[in-house]
Design a protein around this motif. Structure first.
Motif, short mmCIF file in Angstrom:
data_model
loop_
_atom_site.label_atom_id
_atom_site.label_comp_id
_atom_site.label_asym_id
_atom_site.label_seq_id
_atom_site.Cartn_x
_atom_site.Cartn_y
_atom_site.Cartn_z
N LEU A 166 0.81 -1.21 0.00
CA LEU A 166 0.00 0.00 0.00
C LEU A 166 0.85 1.27 0.00
O LEU A 166 0.37 2.34 0.38
CB LEU A 166 -0.91 0.02 1.24
N TRP A 167 2.10 1.15 -0.43
CA TRP A 167 2.98 2.31 -0.33
C TRP A 167 2.45 3.49 -1.14
O TRP A 167 2.39 4.62 -0.63
CB TRP A 167 4.39 1.94 -0.81
N THR A 168 2.07 3.27 -2.38
CA THR A 168 1.64 4.38 -3.23
C THR A 168 0.40 5.06 -2.67
O THR A 168 0.34 6.30 -2.58
CB THR A 168 1.36 3.87 -4.66
N ASP A 169 -0.61 4.29 -2.28
CA ASP A 169 -1.82 4.87 -1.72
C ASP A 169 -1.55 5.56 -0.38
O ASP A 169 -2.13 6.61 -0.08
CB ASP A 169 -2.88 3.78 -1.52
N ALA A 307 -12.51 12.34 2.61
CA ALA A 307 -12.43 13.09 1.35
C ALA A 307 -12.33 12.18 0.14
O ALA A 307 -12.33 12.67 -1.00
CB ALA A 307 -11.22 14.03 1.38
N ALA A 308 -12.26 10.88 0.34
CA ALA A 308 -12.31 9.95 -0.79
C ALA A 308 -13.59 10.13 -1.59
O ALA A 308 -13.63 9.82 -2.79
CB ALA A 308 -12.20 8.51 -0.29
N TYR A 309 -14.64 10.64 -0.95
CA TYR A 309 -15.91 10.85 -1.65
C TYR A 309 -15.89 12.07 -2.55
O TYR A 309 -16.85 12.30 -3.29
CB TYR A 309 -17.05 10.97 -0.63
N ASP A 318 -9.33 3.38 -0.92
CA ASP A 318 -9.30 1.93 -0.77
C ASP A 318 -10.37 1.45 0.21
O ASP A 318 -11.07 0.46 -0.05
CB ASP A 318 -7.92 1.49 -0.28
N VAL A 319 -10.49 2.13 1.35
CA VAL A 319 -11.49 1.74 2.34
C VAL A 319 -12.89 1.93 1.79
O VAL A 319 -13.76 1.06 1.93
CB VAL A 319 -11.30 2.55 3.65
N THR A 330 -9.95 -6.34 2.51
CA THR A 330 -9.25 -5.22 1.90
C THR A 330 -9.45 -3.94 2.71
O THR A 330 -8.52 -3.14 2.89
CB THR A 330 -9.74 -5.01 0.46
N ALA A 331 -10.68 -3.75 3.20
CA ALA A 331 -10.95 -2.57 4.03
C ALA A 331 -10.12 -2.60 5.31
O ALA A 331 -9.59 -1.57 5.74
CB ALA A 331 -12.44 -2.50 4.37
#
Length: 702
Positions: A166-169, A307-309, A318-319, A330-331
């Motif tokens: 998950l480094w990039t995310d 703020a992913a929304y 991802d979550v 995954t979550a």
């Protein structure tokens, strides 16, 4: 006679020899005790009875219910605001000379941070500082402002992010947090200093900060999307506004808590205002300011996830995607990464605050050995950055390392499936018990009753709690909910909030009283509460989704767990602050432990309990709204639907404004209850008799 009895009698004889007996006060004339007529309770019962009768008498009429796809005139009008903004963005002077410049600034700084830590827009998208350079850099910063332990923790966490895949995310979220905190530092620190040295500025900015902290996090999304559109500018603006209040408030608090005698001593030497600020006020408030920065980091990380929304990349995305796909594993993996980053921020800031306090105590003392280690660390950091800018193995996260993230995701998914299959007789019964036994009746009472009956009941109860001013706030809030056209959805959200708040308050009182009375319990439980408060709100949904699946109960349980730590801490501190003379007076009358709790400590801590209730309601409102991501419904669902579907943006914006209104109403009522409880506690304290002298140890009864 036993040894214990002999020892007690000996200590009592010793106390009688050293402490002269208190003079016996004259006997008071007996006054018949008459219990006051419970008029307030009768009014509340009558209001609730009329409310229930109206619910069944009017049979779901005039409840202003709207289907998810239905809109009102106000929704359609709000929907046209997007078109108006697009048409006036390059024409209106407000946009040309103010809004557009802010958007450009936010966009440029955010893009720069993304290029440094996340990815560039050219070639392979490798950032300016690769994974090796970033890992060594943050480890060096942790050591320079903290200590070796937090540096080791930071190094372990950032290496673990690589192993999770998950480094990039993670770097996308990290860049957004750093950007928002940078703006919060540049804007919030001067405002906090100004509020700390100016009573007028403090009086002006405090209500603004209160308002900003009352607003649920979802309420920030739609307005900034309306102004800046989807993208990094709106993400940075939303995160900044949500995260800036702690640094302003705690900076002002730190400056204001500097002793008056110290200020006067500096003024007597002829120091100017700037000299007093630079040499005394800021150094003595440095630890509090660092705590404010810590809280700003926590708030920014929490908001970045939400703020992913509005199209924010990173772990929050991802979550969100995993929750929407019911992929608990995954979550959980992405949520674990968020929690670890939050722990790093918290531990580094805590270590920095401790070092700041030691620096103030030591004055100009410097550790030569530490300075040498910092210099060596700086050289190693520069070398790591050079390698990450030169060699591919140091620039991109290693793909050949073991993928622990997949194993974590698979293990959690299997565990969740096993629990839902084999423990359904427990989880399903528990979920149905809450839904059918508690939530549905309360929701029916709020949603299916005519709106004017519910509004009138709210106004009467608000008047009984806080007088006409609080009732006026409720009147204005109810009218606002009517105008916004989301009355039914607001009542839907309020039902879940009330149920979660009651559970959080009960847990807060029970565990808080235990912690306040037992130092051992406090030492064990408080670190757990501190760790729980570092977790972003969104992450709380994951474990309950694995146990109970999607639905309102999942959102409610997550809200309870999210709100309980703050309530527990406030109650524990209130119990601990009960005056010693009050405890001595209760002991001298032979009170048992249960009587000590129910008749002395809880009544004397009623203001703290009321304050804990206020915080529990605000926290649960914020969490229940986020619970829309797992089927919680209500205003949160309308906000999400409006952000994802342009046809319903106006309705989502109205729902966001309704969240603000609902938060203000709830805050005003619970704050009034806290103030009322505090006044009663003070009057009860004044009426307490003076403590009798007793040789019995206080801790034995308390």
């Amino acid at each position: 006679m036993s040894a214990g009895t002999t020892s007690d009698s000996t200590s009592e004889r010793a106390a009688s020899r050293t402490i002269p007996p208190a003079p016996t006060p004259p006997a008071a004339s007996p006054v018949p005790h008459r219990r006051p007529f419970p008029a307030l309770a009768v009014i509340v019962i009558v209001v609730l009875a009329v409310w229930v009768i109206a619910r069944y008498a009017f049979a779901d009429r005039w409840n202003l219910a709207l289907a998810p796809n239905d809109t009102t005139t106000i929704h359609n009008n709000l929907n046209t605001w997007q078109d108006w903004v697009a048409q006036n963005q390059n024409v209106n002077p407000v946009f040309i000379y103010f809004v557009n410049y802010i958007q450009i600034l936010l966009q440029h700084v955010s893009d720069f941070m993304n290029n440094v830590f996340y990815q560039t827009q050219t070639g392979l998208g490798i950032p300016y500082i690769g994974w090796l350079g970033t890992t060594v850099l943050v480890t060096f910063v942790a050591f320079a402002i903290g200590n070796v332990k937090v540096a080791g923790l930071t190094l372990a966490v950032f290496v673990f992010l690589v192993l999770q895949g998950l480094w990039t995310d993670a770097m996308a979220s990290f860049a957004q947090v750093v950007t928002a905190v940078l703006f919060a530092f540049v804007v919030g620190l001067p405002l906090g200093i100004w509020a700390g040295v100016s009573n007028r500025m403090n009086a002006v900015i405090t209500p603004v900060l209160d308002f900003m902290q009352i607003m649920p996090s979802f309420a920030y999304l739609a307005p900034f999307v309306l102004i800046f559109g989807l993208g990094t500018a709106s993400v940075t603006a939303a995160v900044f506004i949500f995260a800036v209040p702690p640094i302003i408030r705690l900076t002002a608090h730190g400056i204001r808590q500097v002793p008056t005698t110290t200020r006067e001593a500096v003024d007597s030497l002829g120091a100017t205002g700037m000299q007093r600020l630079r040499t005394v006020l800021l150094p003595m408030s440095k630890r509090t300011i660092v705590i404010g920065i810590n809280q700003t980091f926590m708030a920014a990380l929490s908001m970045v996830v939400i703020a992913a929304y509005i199209a924010a990349p990173g772990l929050g995305s991802d979550v969100r995607n995993a929750l929407q796909g019911l992929d608990v594993g995954t979550a959980f993996n992405a949520g674990l990464a968020i929690v670890l980053i939050a722990i790093v921020f918290d531990r580094v800031a805590t270590a920095a605050s401790v070092r700041a306090e030691l620096a103030v105590r030591r004055g100009n003392y410097s550790n030569r050995r530490r300075l040498v280690l910092v210099a060596i660390g700086l050289v190693l950091t520069l070398v790591a950055i050079y390698l990450s800018r030169t060699y591919m193995w140091a620039a991109q996260a290693p793909a050949t390392w073991p993928n622990w993230g997949q194993a974590i995701s698979d293990g959690v998914s299997n565990a969740a499936n096993w629990a839902q299959t084999h423990l359904s007789f427990l989880t399903l019964d528990f979920q149905n018990g809450i839904a059918y036994g508690l939530l549905n009746p309360l929701q029916s009472l709020l949603v299916d009753t005519p709106w004017f009956v519910v509004a009138l009941a709210f106004v009467i109860l608000a008047y009984l709690v806080g007088g006409w001013r609080v009732a006026l706030w409720v009147v204005l809030g109810s009218l606002a909910l009517l105008v916004l056209g989301v009355w039914s959805d607001a009542m839907f959200t309020l039902a879940s909030t009330i149920l979660a708040s009651i559970a959080a308050i009960v847990i807060g009182v029970v565990i808080g009283v235990w912690m306040g009375r037992s130092k051992g319990a406090d030492r064990v439980i408080r670190p757990v509460l501190d760790a729980a408060q570092t977790m972003p709100a969104f992450v709380y949904l994951v474990p309950f989704l694995g146990l109970f699946g999607i639905g309102r109960v999942t959102a409610i349980l997550a809200g309870v767990v999210y709100a309980a730590p703050a309530a527990i801490k406030i109650v524990a501190d209130g119990i601990r602050q009960v005056p010693v003379n009050t405890i001595e007076s209760a002991i001298s009358t032979g009170s048992t432990k249960l009587q000590m709790i129910t008749r002395v400590q809880i009544p004397m801590s009623v203001k703290s309990i009321a304050l804990a209730s206020n915080q529990a309601v605000i926290y649960t409102l914020s969490m229940v709204v986020i619970g829309a991501a797992v089927g919680g419904g209500g205003l949160g669902y309308l906000v999400i639907n409006g952000l994802q579907n342009p046809l319903y943006f106006g309705k989502g914006l109205a729902a966001g404004l309704a969240l603000v209104v609902l938060g203000i109403m709830v805050d005003r009522v619970t704050q009034a209850a806290a103030n009322r409880s505090g006044q009663k506690a003070r009057r009860a304290t004044e009426l307490l008799p003076p403590p009798k002298i007793s040789a019995r140890p206080i801790a034995e009864a308390a």
